[in-house]
Design an enzyme around this catalytic site. Structure first.
Site, PDB file in Angstrom:
ATOM      1  N   GLU A 107       1.382   2.417  -3.280  1.00 11.89           N
ATOM      2  CA  GLU A 107       0.197   2.905  -3.997  1.00 11.89           C
ATOM      3  C   GLU A 107       0.113   4.424  -3.982  1.00 11.89           C
ATOM      4  OE1 GLU A 107      -3.545   1.186  -3.185  1.00 11.89           O
ATOM      5  OE2 GLU A 107      -2.778  -0.881  -3.247  1.00 11.89           O
TER       6      GLU A 107
ATOM      7  N   HIS B 295       0.813  -1.205   0.000  1.00 13.60           N
ATOM      8  CA  HIS B 295       0.000   0.000   0.000  1.00 13.60           C
ATOM      9  C   HIS B 295       0.854   1.266   0.000  1.00 13.60           C
ATOM     10  CE1 HIS B 295      -3.959  -1.570  -0.095  1.00 13.60           C
ATOM     11  NE2 HIS B 295      -3.563  -2.552   0.693  1.00 13.60           N
TER      12      HIS B 295
END
Lengths: 183, 183, 183
Positions: free
Chosen positions: B53, B50
């Site tokens: 991301e 993440h």
């Protein structure tokens, strides 16, 4: 209609009795799969009682310590298979690996649970799985028990993902954790 | 809108994964707080994924063994803070007291839990707490384990009181124990 | 209207506090039955506080280690009896049998639980039972603990069958497992 049902709970919580009742309510042929050679005598009695009943409702029984996938393939003419229990299966996988000097850790558990999950999906009839919650007590002292409890938790989670129903039994009372409505 | 979410469950019940999913569904900046220096490698991976991301969904991470109140004050620019887990925090408080020859019993646990509860309420964003159920097994043999299990039970009860949502995870499936509807 | 309420949960889950609250919400005279000679000091305080309150809401208290049936017969003028807890009662029955060189196994547990169940049904007022879930951890090492956990599971299941309400308390939050609606 085919269903996958996972029933979990603690020791003597009534989960096996509930599983039998659920399966008995279904039409068709049934097979009870014990993951140990010695079936709980009480279950044995109940199954025997049903064996004596009329054909359509009778239970057959089978025993399999590790290869549940192979067994399911052989049992595919049954309308319902009840496997009691996954926790003992995990235990058997661990000890069988130990005897053969193979590693059996998180990765191997995931693979075995995924394989079983696929075999259950491929099975044409209903599969009812009984398992135990073993991770709600204090962290065990010995590392083997800690590993076992981690693997059981992982196994339960993987199999619950594909189940249509997941039920937690406490004090003999079923509590639905998950129910997929199919049309 | 700010929320306090408490997620409990057994070992490898899928509670941490569920907590991450819940927080990921929220908009804004997020910080993952590990109460141990060593984060579960799997969580680490998920958080790293993440981090790579787009900005708005990224997780930062922090580690704090005992002073969660102080940490929350420093993290107040985050929209969401996920603390994993309270049980380890209780463990750390017990051992830190022991190292410093301080008593850490029921009274001290209540005080610490009340202080944390206030810090969580004062925190402007959402706080998601992960904890464990450790009191559903047999009474442990050793008195330290018995004390730990009592303190964890007390801690969970105090923090659940102020939570908007309390969720029990079993077999990876969330069961809502409490949900406060806010308008 | 008379009710049978069974409240289960883990150590320090808030089950006793919840049981007290439930009973306090009922009109009439109340008796708190401790299955051990030493009542939890916190409960003691709460009960004492209520003893100082106005007549109609006061709690009396009684202690009984094994003969709950006999005690219930003597308490039949009370509108509500709260028994805390069944797990300790099972423990007391096991040790009392051991002292007297009697066997206390599955069969004896079933008989005792059935007898208690009948005494509770015969009791004119409301009976609230507190028990523990002890079967959700790892299988205990020692055989006495395994036996205890099996007997407690069996006892809980038998008493839950006749209960109008069965409630699982986790983190201080009651979760209704069973509720019989009466008209």
């Amino acid at each position: 209609m085919k269903k996958i049902i996972l029933i979990t709970g603690g020791a003597r919580s009534g989960k096996s009795s509930y599983a039998l009742e659920r399966c008995e309510a279904l039409a068709g042929t049934k097979c009870f799969v014990a993951t140990c050679p010695v079936i709980d005598p009480e279950m044995d009695e109940r199954i025997d009682a049903h064996k004596r009943e009329r054909e359509g409702r009778a239970w057959d029984s089978a025993e399999e310590e590790t290869d549940l996938c192979g067994l399911l393939a052989r049992l595919k003419t049954y309308d319902t298979v009840l496997i009691d229990c996954l926790t003992l299966w995990v235990n058997n996988l661990m000890f069988s690996a130990e005897r053969e000097n193979r590693i059996f850790g998180e990765t191997e558990m995931r693979e075995e649970a995924a394989r079983l999950s696929e075999a259950i999906e491929a099975f044409p009839g209903t599969v009812c799985l009984v398992t135990n919650e073993v991770g709600l007590g204090i962290v065990p002292d010995n590392s083997l028990a800690r590993k076992y409890r981690d693997l059981v938790g992982r196994c339960n989670t993987i199999l619950a993902k594909r189940a249509d129903e997941v039920i937690l039994v406490s004090c003999g009372i079923p509590l639905t954790l998950k129910e997929t409505i199919s049309f």
